[in-house]
Scaffold this active site. Structure first.
Site, PDB file in Angstrom:
ATOM      1  N   GLU A 219      22.794 -15.068  64.592  1.00  0.00           N
ATOM      2  CA  GLU A 219      21.795 -14.502  65.518  1.00  0.00           C
ATOM      3  C   GLU A 219      20.412 -15.081  65.225  1.00  0.00           C
ATOM      4  O   GLU A 219      20.104 -15.331  64.070  1.00  0.00           O
ATOM      5  CB  GLU A 219      21.782 -12.975  65.369  1.00  0.00           C
ATOM      6  CG  GLU A 219      23.107 -12.376  65.790  1.00  0.00           C
ATOM      7  CD  GLU A 219      23.162 -10.861  65.645  1.00  0.00           C
ATOM      8  OE1 GLU A 219      22.135 -10.236  65.345  1.00  0.00           O
ATOM      9  OE2 GLU A 219      24.259 -10.307  65.841  1.00  0.00           O
TER      10      GLU A 219
ATOM     11  N   HIS B 140      22.306  -7.484  70.329  1.00  0.00           N
ATOM     12  CA  HIS B 140      22.332  -6.602  69.148  1.00  0.00           C
ATOM     13  C   HIS B 140      21.540  -5.302  69.385  1.00  0.00           C
ATOM     14  O   HIS B 140      20.552  -5.022  68.699  1.00  0.00           O
ATOM     15  CB  HIS B 140      21.796  -7.338  67.916  1.00  0.00           C
ATOM     16  CG  HIS B 140      22.325  -6.779  66.631  1.00  0.00           C
ATOM     17  ND1 HIS B 140      22.563  -7.532  65.505  1.00  0.00           N
ATOM     18  CD2 HIS B 140      22.672  -5.510  66.276  1.00  0.00           C
ATOM     19  CE1 HIS B 140      23.026  -6.766  64.533  1.00  0.00           C
ATOM     20  NE2 HIS B 140      23.098  -5.522  64.974  1.00  0.00           N
TER      21      HIS B 140
ATOM     22  N   ARG C 151      30.102  -6.975  63.445  1.00  0.00           N
ATOM     23  CA  ARG C 151      29.328  -8.126  63.007  1.00  0.00           C
ATOM     24  C   ARG C 151      29.955  -9.371  63.619  1.00  0.00           C
ATOM     25  O   ARG C 151      31.185  -9.460  63.754  1.00  0.00           O
ATOM     26  CB  ARG C 151      29.327  -8.261  61.481  1.00  0.00           C
ATOM     27  CG  ARG C 151      28.361  -7.352  60.750  1.00  0.00           C
ATOM     28  CD  ARG C 151      26.889  -7.718  61.037  1.00  0.00           C
ATOM     29  NE  ARG C 151      25.958  -6.820  60.362  1.00  0.00           N
ATOM     30  CZ  ARG C 151      25.357  -5.784  60.954  1.00  0.00           C
ATOM     31  NH1 ARG C 151      25.566  -5.519  62.225  1.00  0.00           N
ATOM     32  NH2 ARG C 151      24.502  -5.049  60.267  1.00  0.00           N
TER      33      ARG C 151
HETATM   34  P1  NAP Z   1      31.750   2.891  57.765  1.00  0.00           P
HETATM   35  O1  NAP Z   1      31.667   4.362  58.051  1.00  0.00           O
HETATM   36  O2  NAP Z   1      31.659   2.429  56.357  1.00  0.00           O
HETATM   37  O3  NAP Z   1      33.074   2.335  58.460  1.00  0.00           O
HETATM   38  C1  NAP Z   1      33.611   1.094  58.191  1.00  0.00           C
HETATM   39  C2  NAP Z   1      35.109   1.280  58.117  1.00  0.00           C
HETATM   40  O4  NAP Z   1      35.708   0.001  58.006  1.00  0.00           O
HETATM   41  C3  NAP Z   1      35.539   2.109  56.902  1.00  0.00           C
HETATM   42  O5  NAP Z   1      36.352   3.152  57.363  1.00  0.00           O
HETATM   43  C4  NAP Z   1      36.313   1.116  56.062  1.00  0.00           C
HETATM   44  O6  NAP Z   1      37.481   1.635  55.489  1.00  0.00           O
HETATM   45  C5  NAP Z   1      36.772   0.120  57.114  1.00  0.00           C
HETATM   46  N1  NAP Z   1      37.084  -1.177  56.522  1.00  0.00           N
HETATM   47  C6  NAP Z   1      36.345  -1.920  55.679  1.00  0.00           C
HETATM   48  N2  NAP Z   1      36.963  -3.077  55.429  1.00  0.00           N
HETATM   49  C7  NAP Z   1      38.119  -3.061  56.120  1.00  0.00           C
HETATM   50  C8  NAP Z   1      39.200  -3.969  56.272  1.00  0.00           C
HETATM   51  N3  NAP Z   1      39.190  -5.143  55.627  1.00  0.00           N
HETATM   52  N4  NAP Z   1      40.219  -3.620  57.081  1.00  0.00           N
HETATM   53  C9  NAP Z   1      40.224  -2.433  57.722  1.00  0.00           C
HETATM   54  N5  NAP Z   1      39.231  -1.522  57.620  1.00  0.00           N
HETATM   55  C10 NAP Z   1      38.205  -1.843  56.834  1.00  0.00           C
HETATM   56  O7  NAP Z   1      30.578   2.117  58.526  1.00  0.00           O
HETATM   57  P2  NAP Z   1      29.945   2.459  59.959  1.00  0.00           P
HETATM   58  O8  NAP Z   1      28.734   3.277  59.787  1.00  0.00           O
HETATM   59  O9  NAP Z   1      31.026   2.933  60.869  1.00  0.00           O
HETATM   60  O10 NAP Z   1      29.466   0.995  60.392  1.00  0.00           O
HETATM   61  C11 NAP Z   1      30.416  -0.035  60.598  1.00  0.00           C
HETATM   62  C12 NAP Z   1      29.705  -1.367  60.803  1.00  0.00           C
HETATM   63  O11 NAP Z   1      29.120  -1.392  62.099  1.00  0.00           O
HETATM   64  C13 NAP Z   1      28.539  -1.657  59.872  1.00  0.00           C
HETATM   65  O12 NAP Z   1      28.991  -2.195  58.634  1.00  0.00           O
HETATM   66  C14 NAP Z   1      27.699  -2.637  60.657  1.00  0.00           C
HETATM   67  O13 NAP Z   1      28.033  -3.951  60.304  1.00  0.00           O
HETATM   68  C15 NAP Z   1      28.089  -2.353  62.105  1.00  0.00           C
HETATM   69  N6  NAP Z   1      26.961  -1.795  62.881  1.00  0.00           N
HETATM   70  C16 NAP Z   1      26.499  -2.486  63.954  1.00  0.00           C
HETATM   71  C17 NAP Z   1      25.466  -1.968  64.715  1.00  0.00           C
HETATM   72  C18 NAP Z   1      24.934  -2.695  65.919  1.00  0.00           C
HETATM   73  O14 NAP Z   1      23.749  -2.600  66.183  1.00  0.00           O
HETATM   74  N7  NAP Z   1      25.774  -3.381  66.671  1.00  0.00           N
HETATM   75  C19 NAP Z   1      24.881  -0.736  64.377  1.00  0.00           C
HETATM   76  C20 NAP Z   1      25.386  -0.062  63.277  1.00  0.00           C
HETATM   77  C21 NAP Z   1      26.429  -0.603  62.523  1.00  0.00           C
HETATM   78  P3  NAP Z   1      37.544   2.679  54.274  1.00  0.00           P
HETATM   79  O15 NAP Z   1      37.304   4.003  54.938  1.00  0.00           O
HETATM   80  O16 NAP Z   1      38.910   2.470  53.769  1.00  0.00           O
HETATM   81  O17 NAP Z   1      36.438   2.267  53.324  1.00  0.00           O
END
Ligand code: NAP
Length: 317
Positions: free
Chosen positions: A265, A283, A236
């Site tokens: 955005e 994006h 993000r």
């Molecule tokens: P996810 O599986 O929930 O992974 C997020 C990870 O971040 C989790 O392992 C979480 O840790 C960790 N985390 C949260 N807060 C943290 C902090 N303060 N310090 C260190 N680690 C932290 O989510 P995901 O499916 O991988 O998606 C991640 C993000 O990608 C989404 O939230 C979204 O904003 C972004 N995204 C962007 C696009 C795009 O089009 N560019 C597409 C999809 C997603 P824990 O395991 O300890 O909870």
């Protein structure tokens, strides 16, 4: 049950939704105003928004009919979850189905930044390419370089898997605790973010947006990064201080960056637009036909469960 879909969704999903429910679609695909979103809370049982909608406290206070916000997308930092919970509104997202597409895009950015692909294409299209020469647009190899993954969840791990098994990169990661999945990637757990930044040749961000991660990569974090390294952001925009990033790119402290997301955005920070060593994508993380349809079907599965009074597959609260 009345449902409002705030943006165009893939045809197959809009058809499936319309066959089952009383749905209002957004055929013009024009973003709704904050006032329209607030009014929708009083006129629909389900609001189906996405990342381009800001579902803040005022919107949520706009009406009492809506009891489900079925977000199209995995990230939900654009929704005030506390305000929704306080009004008894459930919020769901679409995790997992966009992991591969987004990890592919993180690798696209790593490769484009490392191999100066954007610069090369701009030069060629401008008619300025003078031909092959040994010193032209020299980039960086990926093999044996350290990829530092910040946030080792679904997309962080999928990115690490591609980088390690596909491109021979070494993996280190920063997370709130060590992860079992790291063993298969021979990935090193780094409990300190500055330590991870100092040892990484490429840093790829995969934490959720929101208050906890706002400006996680600020001036101090950027100066902790290895000279000549690269920053990749598909998470993000708010996770990075873009003025500080522009400074680090201008000074040459960072060799390059690859960005898919921005704080406001579709605005792109002015300071980045004139820099050659940053790749700027609009994006596109989940933008494949397969993924966008799967995201819609996942949102539909949550709406169907809600309509039947069954447990929601993907609650975020
Ligand atoms: P996810 O599986 O929930 O992974 C997020 C990870 O971040 C989790 O392992 C979480 O840790 C960790 N985390 C949260 N807060 C943290 C902090 N303060 N310090 C260190 N680690 C932290 O989510 P995901 O499916 O991988 O998606 C991640 C993000 O990608 C989404 O939230 C979204 O904003 C972004 N995204 C962007 C696009 C795009 O089009 N560019 C597409 C999809 C997603 P824990 O395991 O300890 O909870």
């Amino acid at each position: 049950m009345r449902i409002l879909v705030t943006r165009r969704w893939p045809d197959a999903v809009e058809r499936a939704l319309s066959e089952r429910f009383d749905v209002v679609l957004n055929e013009s695909d024009t973003p709704l105003s904050q006032t329209e979103l607030g009014e929708a809370m009083g006129a629909f049982d389900v609001l189906a928004p996405t990342v381009s909608d800001r579902i803040d406290t005022e919107v949520i206070a706009g009406g009492d009919r809506c009891k489900l916000i079925a977000n199209y997308g995995v990230g939900f930092d654009h929704i005030d979850i506390a305000a929704a919970s306080a009004k008894g509104i459930a919020v769901t997202n679409t995790p997992g189905v966009l992991t591969d597409a987004t990890a592919d895009l993180a690798l696209t950015l790593i490769l484009m930044a490392a191999r100066r692909a954007g610069e090369g294409e701009r030069e060629l299209r401008a008619g300025e390419w003078s031909g092959w020469r040994p010193t032209h647009l020299i980039g960086s190899a990926l093999k044996d370089k350290v990829l530092g993954v910040v946030g080792f969840g679904r997309i962080g791990q999928a990115t690490a898997q591609r980088a390690h098994h596909g491109f021979g990169m070494k993996i280190a990661y920063f997370a709130r605790g060590p992860k079992d999945e790291a063993a298969a990637l021979d990935a090193e757990f780094c409990p300190s973010l500055p330590d991870l930044l100092a040892k990484s040749d490429f840093v790829s961000l995969h934490v959720p947006g929101g208050d906890d991660t706002a400006n996680l990569i600020d001036t101090k974090a950027l100066s902790a990064m290895k000279p000549g390294s690269y920053l990749i952001n598909t998470a993000r925009g708010g996770v990075v201080d873009h003025d500080a990033l522009a400074q680090a790119l201008k000074s040459g402290h960072l060799a390059g960056a690859g960005l898919d997301v921005y704080p406001q955005e579709p605005q792109v920070p002015e300071a980045l637009l004139g820099l050659e060593n940053v790749v700027l994508l609009p994006h596109l993380g989940s933008a494949t036909a397969e993924t966008r349809e799967a995201m819609g079907m996942r949102a539909l599965a949550n709406i169907e469960a809600f309509a039947k009074g069954e447990p929601l597959p993907d609650p975020v609260q």
